[in-house]
Design a protein around this motif. Structure first.
Motif, PDB file in Angstrom:
ATOM      1  N   ALA A  26       0.805  -1.223   0.000  1.00 52.94           N
ATOM      2  CA  ALA A  26       0.000   0.000   0.000  1.00 52.94           C
ATOM      3  C   ALA A  26       0.841   1.277   0.000  1.00 52.94           C
ATOM      4  O   ALA A  26       0.449   2.278  -0.623  1.00 52.94           O
ATOM      5  N   PRO A  27       2.011   1.328   0.677  1.00 52.66           N
ATOM      6  CA  PRO A  27       2.811   2.555   0.640  1.00 52.66           C
ATOM      7  C   PRO A  27       3.275   2.968  -0.756  1.00 52.66           C
ATOM      8  O   PRO A  27       3.814   4.068  -0.913  1.00 52.66           O
ATOM      9  N   ALA A  28       3.088   2.114  -1.775  1.00 53.12           N
ATOM     10  CA  ALA A  28       3.416   2.531  -3.138  1.00 53.12           C
ATOM     11  C   ALA A  28       2.628   3.784  -3.522  1.00 53.12           C
ATOM     12  O   ALA A  28       3.105   4.610  -4.304  1.00 53.12           O
ATOM     13  N   VAL A  29       1.425   3.933  -2.968  1.00 52.03           N
ATOM     14  CA  VAL A  29       0.633   5.139  -3.207  1.00 52.03           C
ATOM     15  C   VAL A  29       1.371   6.368  -2.671  1.00 52.03           C
ATOM     16  O   VAL A  29       1.462   7.408  -3.341  1.00 52.03           O
ATOM     17  N   LEU A  30       1.926   6.245  -1.464  1.00 56.67           N
ATOM     18  CA  LEU A  30       2.664   7.355  -0.852  1.00 56.67           C
ATOM     19  C   LEU A  30       3.939   7.656  -1.628  1.00 56.67           C
ATOM     20  O   LEU A  30       4.353   8.809  -1.732  1.00 56.67           O
ATOM     21  N   LEU A  31       4.567   6.616  -2.156  1.00 62.57           N
ATOM     22  CA  LEU A  31       5.797   6.823  -2.914  1.00 62.57           C
ATOM     23  C   LEU A  31       5.520   7.588  -4.198  1.00 62.57           C
ATOM     24  O   LEU A  31       6.335   8.409  -4.624  1.00 62.57           O
ATOM     25  N   ALA A  32       4.374   7.328  -4.827  1.00 65.76           N
ATOM     26  CA  ALA A  32       3.988   8.112  -6.003  1.00 65.76           C
ATOM     27  C   ALA A  32       3.785   9.576  -5.619  1.00 65.76           C
ATOM     28  O   ALA A  32       4.172  10.483  -6.364  1.00 65.76           O
ATOM     29  N   PHE A  33       3.181   9.811  -4.456  1.00 65.39           N
ATOM     30  CA  PHE A  33       3.002  11.177  -3.968  1.00 65.39           C
ATOM     31  C   PHE A  33       4.341  11.914  -3.911  1.00 65.39           C
ATOM     32  O   PHE A  33       4.519  12.985  -4.495  1.00 65.39           O
ATOM     33  N   GLY A 231       3.902  -9.223  -8.203  1.00 66.09           N
ATOM     34  CA  GLY A 231       4.956  -8.355  -8.718  1.00 66.09           C
ATOM     35  C   GLY A 231       4.448  -7.164  -9.483  1.00 66.09           C
ATOM     36  O   GLY A 231       5.112  -6.127  -9.546  1.00 66.09           O
ATOM     37  N   LEU A 232       3.249  -7.281 -10.074  1.00 72.29           N
ATOM     38  CA  LEU A 232       2.739  -6.210 -10.927  1.00 72.29           C
ATOM     39  C   LEU A 232       1.679  -5.343 -10.256  1.00 72.29           C
ATOM     40  O   LEU A 232       1.508  -4.187 -10.640  1.00 72.29           O
ATOM     41  N   PHE A 233       0.961  -5.879  -9.268  1.00 72.12           N
ATOM     42  CA  PHE A 233      -0.118  -5.094  -8.666  1.00 72.12           C
ATOM     43  C   PHE A 233       0.423  -3.847  -7.978  1.00 72.12           C
ATOM     44  O   PHE A 233      -0.268  -2.826  -7.913  1.00 72.12           O
ATOM     45  N   ILE A 234       1.633  -3.915  -7.497  1.00 71.82           N
ATOM     46  CA  ILE A 234       2.218  -2.743  -6.851  1.00 71.82           C
ATOM     47  C   ILE A 234       2.336  -1.578  -7.831  1.00 71.82           C
ATOM     48  O   ILE A 234       2.252  -0.407  -7.454  1.00 71.82           O
ATOM     49  N   ASP A 235       2.482  -1.889  -9.131  1.00 70.33           N
ATOM     50  CA  ASP A 235       2.529  -0.830 -10.134  1.00 70.33           C
ATOM     51  C   ASP A 235       1.172  -0.149 -10.284  1.00 70.33           C
ATOM     52  O   ASP A 235       1.091   1.056 -10.537  1.00 70.33           O
ATOM     53  N   PHE A 236       0.086  -0.921 -10.127  1.00 76.18           N
ATOM     54  CA  PHE A 236      -1.247  -0.317 -10.189  1.00 76.18           C
ATOM     55  C   PHE A 236      -1.493   0.567  -8.965  1.00 76.18           C
ATOM     56  O   PHE A 236      -2.179   1.593  -9.060  1.00 76.18           O
ATOM     57  N   LEU A 237      -0.952   0.166  -7.826  1.00 72.24           N
ATOM     58  CA  LEU A 237      -1.039   1.033  -6.648  1.00 72.24           C
ATOM     59  C   LEU A 237      -0.289   2.341  -6.895  1.00 72.24           C
ATOM     60  O   LEU A 237      -0.735   3.419  -6.488  1.00 72.24           O
ATOM     61  N   TRP A 238       0.858   2.241  -7.554  1.00 68.97           N
ATOM     62  CA  TRP A 238       1.620   3.439  -7.920  1.00 68.97           C
ATOM     63  C   TRP A 238       0.762   4.352  -8.804  1.00 68.97           C
ATOM     64  O   TRP A 238       0.696   5.565  -8.573  1.00 68.97           O
ATOM     65  N   CYS A 239       0.109   3.774  -9.816  1.00 68.24           N
ATOM     66  CA  CYS A 239      -0.745   4.575 -10.697  1.00 68.24           C
ATOM     67  C   CYS A 239      -1.916   5.176  -9.920  1.00 68.24           C
ATOM     68  O   CYS A 239      -2.322   6.319 -10.173  1.00 68.24           O
ATOM     69  N   CYS A 436       7.170   1.671 -20.189  1.00 67.23           N
ATOM     70  CA  CYS A 436       6.426   1.383 -18.962  1.00 67.23           C
ATOM     71  C   CYS A 436       6.208  -0.121 -18.785  1.00 67.23           C
ATOM     72  O   CYS A 436       6.196  -0.622 -17.657  1.00 67.23           O
ATOM     73  N   ILE A 437       6.035  -0.847 -19.895  1.00 68.50           N
ATOM     74  CA  ILE A 437       5.895  -2.301 -19.805  1.00 68.50           C
ATOM     75  C   ILE A 437       7.180  -2.907 -19.238  1.00 68.50           C
ATOM     76  O   ILE A 437       7.148  -3.734 -18.314  1.00 68.50           O
ATOM     77  N   SER A 438       8.328  -2.513 -19.800  1.00 74.07           N
ATOM     78  CA  SER A 438       9.605  -3.025 -19.300  1.00 74.07           C
ATOM     79  C   SER A 438       9.847  -2.581 -17.862  1.00 74.07           C
ATOM     80  O   SER A 438      10.355  -3.343 -17.031  1.00 74.07           O
ATOM     81  N   PHE A 439       9.482  -1.343 -17.554  1.00 75.83           N
ATOM     82  CA  PHE A 439       9.685  -0.804 -16.212  1.00 75.83           C
ATOM     83  C   PHE A 439       8.869  -1.584 -15.193  1.00 75.83           C
ATOM     84  O   PHE A 439       9.314  -1.815 -14.060  1.00 75.83           O
ATOM     85  N   ALA A 440       7.648  -1.996 -15.596  1.00 78.67           N
ATOM     86  CA  ALA A 440       6.802  -2.777 -14.683  1.00 78.67           C
ATOM     87  C   ALA A 440       7.394  -4.147 -14.415  1.00 78.67           C
ATOM     88  O   ALA A 440       7.243  -4.695 -13.322  1.00 78.67           O
ATOM     89  N   LEU A 441       8.082  -4.711 -15.399  1.00 79.85           N
ATOM     90  CA  LEU A 441       8.578  -6.074 -15.280  1.00 79.85           C
ATOM     91  C   LEU A 441       9.936  -6.192 -14.609  1.00 79.85           C
ATOM     92  O   LEU A 441      10.264  -7.241 -14.059  1.00 79.85           O
ATOM     93  N   ILE A 442      10.757  -5.146 -14.644  1.00 76.45           N
ATOM     94  CA  ILE A 442      12.146  -5.296 -14.215  1.00 76.45           C
ATOM     95  C   ILE A 442      12.240  -5.702 -12.754  1.00 76.45           C
ATOM     96  O   ILE A 442      13.110  -6.496 -12.375  1.00 76.45           O
ATOM     97  N   TYR A 443      11.347  -5.197 -11.892  1.00 78.01           N
ATOM     98  CA  TYR A 443      11.421  -5.543 -10.468  1.00 78.01           C
ATOM     99  C   TYR A 443      10.971  -6.976 -10.226  1.00 78.01           C
ATOM    100  O   TYR A 443      11.574  -7.708  -9.433  1.00 78.01           O
ATOM    101  N   LEU A 444       9.901  -7.397 -10.913  1.00 80.04           N
ATOM    102  CA  LEU A 444       9.453  -8.776 -10.792  1.00 80.04           C
ATOM    103  C   LEU A 444      10.482  -9.729 -11.394  1.00 80.04           C
ATOM    104  O   LEU A 444      10.902 -10.701 -10.745  1.00 80.04           O
ATOM    105  N   TYR A 445      10.896  -9.474 -12.614  1.00 76.45           N
ATOM    106  CA  TYR A 445      11.831 -10.346 -13.319  1.00 76.45           C
ATOM    107  C   TYR A 445      13.174 -10.392 -12.589  1.00 76.45           C
ATOM    108  O   TYR A 445      13.756 -11.457 -12.371  1.00 76.45           O
ATOM    109  N   GLY A 446      13.661  -9.225 -12.183  1.00 82.74           N
ATOM    110  CA  GLY A 446      14.940  -9.175 -11.480  1.00 82.74           C
ATOM    111  C   GLY A 446      14.908  -9.927 -10.164  1.00 82.74           C
ATOM    112  O   GLY A 446      15.846 -10.663  -9.826  1.00 82.74           O
TER     113      GLY A 446
END
Length: 568
Positions: A26-33, A231-239, A436-446
């Motif tokens: 959930a803090p991904a929302v705050l990080l976007a802020f 790995g990817l839902f955190i990106d939707f929280l960011w958005c 953005c597609i690659s950016f979303a995957l790098i954390y999960l893939y890495g």
């Protein structure tokens, strides 16, 4: 039996795991802020020099007399009122004696630097730029402040990664969350640029430490079939945080009140210590078997399943523990993976933030431009989620990065052919979509490429290295201004696109991780490499591999894609 096997038996994403995962991410929302709020709170609105000796001066023209005074005091050219100079001989008496003048002064008249400004407040009542006059010969103060934030990220993510592997994901996450809260409120109440930069440094330290450990806690508590979602839902929280930031910035036009509103939700992080557990994988890797088993028992209980009998949690790792990042250099395969991930993260961040700056510099309403930016990013993440489990990590990641670079490079063609500028904008937007597609995957893939014993350190080191790309992105975005001519619009895209194509091709050397177990030890990585790259196996591996193949052929234990669930 390993952790993934246990999670398959006791439940891969049950009620307890969902609660922990959503709380951790959930803090991904705050990080976007805190990451993107600079677009609004550091915004430099239209401005000009203030009329000397006229305390009631405003950017908006008040009446005819005010317009005449501006004409007499402020130089003007085709671009508008001078932002940094006034006529040298302007005094209050001179203005009073020449109010009947109707035209601006001769442009060749001597000028001097001004030391006060008036700003257009039709969009923002105030910003950091207007309160601290971050314009003209003080304009360097804005990039300096951004540099403080990125320097904090460099320090924070590097140090916190090692702390997370040594002392735990939970304590690192909690301390970084408190720093995030303190830094946000500190910015809102500061009246000194020095203090503001210290707070931005603190936010930089906290920002990526929270992000990295949020993701790792989430990934390490769910089963392999739910790992893509985790790995990817955190990106939707960011958005989601980006959209909320847009709404708050639209309704709160004073930067101090906006920063307070963005920081208040971080108070909730004070209660996190009791709400999320330590990662059971990390506990086992540190020999804290009883604590790891208690977390697994909670998962089993919430899923109404039975925890299988094992001697201890450490046995589920089947490998070393207490390893640091330097142990990566004991494995040739991990050295290769680390190098490829490092250069990929560097170029990705450079391209992502470089294209983001390119979008925010477009003419038009800042809120509309930001909304389009967020919508485009959200569509990219949805696309990633829909295709990554069908096509695999490697082809989606590498293909999107190569396409992004190619689209940026081909932007030179419409420039050379004198095509409308909108063509370059479309190519840039399409390039950013694939980035953005690659950016979303790098954390999960890495994260899936590294074993548990060094995962946090390796990913934190990669994020640290990538911050260099973030630092130089503004300079790359402005490189076209130095050369001018036809390439002014395309050169930044070419400069960012060429490295993207190269590292996209380089990433094809990485293994596919879809359906594979998370590697726990260095041996897992080397075993997987021998099978995936060379088709070779050591004598010590032969029996276990043959047994695995026999089981797959007779019990159908491969996943739905037919991919063997072995470490990579």
């Amino acid at each position: 039996m390993k952790f993934d096997d246990v999670l398959r038996q006791i439940g891969e994403f049950g009620p307890y795991q969902k609660r922990v995962y959503f709380l951790a991410t959930a803090p991904a929302v705050l990080l976007a802020f805190e990451t993107l709020s600079a677009i609004f709170i550091f915004n430099i609105p239209p401005h000009r020099c203030a009329v000397p000796g006229y305390p009631d001066d405003t950017f908006a023209i008040q009446n005819n007399t005010h317009a005449i005074m501006i004409n007499l005091a402020i130089p003007r050219d085709q671009a508008g009122w001078d932002k940094c100079h006034v006529f040298d001989d302007v005094t209050t008496d001179a203005l009073d004696s020449n109010l009947s003048a109707r035209d601006a002064r001769n442009l060749n008249a001597s000028k001097r630097d001004c030391n006060s400004w008036v700003y257009d407040d039709s969009v923002f009542q105030s910003t950091i730029a207007t309160d601290f006059d971050v314009v003209c010969d003080r304009s360097y103060l804005r990039p300096n402040s951004n540099m403080f934030a990125e320097l904090g990220t460099l320090v924070g993510v590097f140090v916190c990664g090692f702390i997370a592997d040594r002392f735990g994901r939970k304590i690192t996450f909690y301390i970084a969350g408190l720093a995030l809260m303190c830094g946000g409120f500190g910015i809102a109440f500061t009246y000194s640029l020095l203090t503001l930069n210290i707070c931005r440094f603190l936010l930089g330290v906290a920002r990526m430490a929270v992000w990295t450990n949020s993701l790792i806690i989430g990934l390490e508590i769910v089963g392999p079939s739910r790992r893509t979602f985790a790995g990817l839902f955190i990106d939707f929280l960011w958005c989601g945080g980006e959209f909320l930031l847009l709404l708050l910035a639209y309704f709160i036009r004073d930067w101090r009140w906006l920063e307070i509103a963005l920081s208040v939700p971080a108070v909730g992080l004070l209660f996190y210590w009791k709400l999320i557990p330590e990662s059971p994988r990390w506990l086992a890797s540190r020999g804290r078997d009883d604590e790891a088993m208690k977390v697994l028992e909670r998962i089993a209980k919430s899923n109404n399943t039975q925890l299988p009998k094992v001697e201890d949690a450490h046995a589920l790792l089947e490998g070393e523990n207490n390893l640091g990042l330097h142990h990566v250099f004991r494995s040739r395969e991990l050295i290769k993976r680390t190098f490829i991930v490092l250069v990929n993260m560097f170029v990705l961040v450079l391209l992502y933030y470089g294209l983001t700056l390119n979008i925010t510099n477009l003419s038009g309403d800042i809120f509309v431009n930001f909304a389009i930016n967020v919508a485009l990013e959200t569509v990219a993440y949805v696309t990633t989620y829909l295709v990554v489990d069908r096509l695999g990590r490697k082809p989606v990641y590498s293909g999107s990065l190569i396409l992004a670079g190619a689209l940026c490079v081909t932007s030179a063609l419409p420039v050379m052919l004198s095509a409308p500028g909108s063509v370059v904008t479309v190519l840039s937007s399409l390039g950013r979509f694939f980035v953005c597609i690659s950016f979303a995957l790098i954390y999960l893939y890495g994260a899936e490429l590294f074993p548990t014993v060094v995962r946090s350190s390796a990913m934190s080191f990669g994020v640290t290295f990538s911050r260099i790309g973030n630092m130089i992105a503004p300079y790359i975005a402005d490189v076209g201004i130095l050369v001018g001519g036809k390439l002014q619009d395309a050169l930044p895209l070419i400069t960012m696109g060429c490295p993207a194509v190269l590292v996209g091709l380089l990433s094809l050397w990485l293994p596919e991780t879809l359906g594979a177990k998370l590697p726990e030890s260095l041996e897992d990585v080397e075993r997987g490499a021998r099978r995936l790259y060379f088709g070779k196996q050591s004598h010590s591996d032969a029996d276990s591999i043959n047994k695995h193949n026999y089981t797959n052929n007779n019990s159908h234990t491969t996943d739905s894609k037919g991919i063997s669930k072995e470490p990579v």
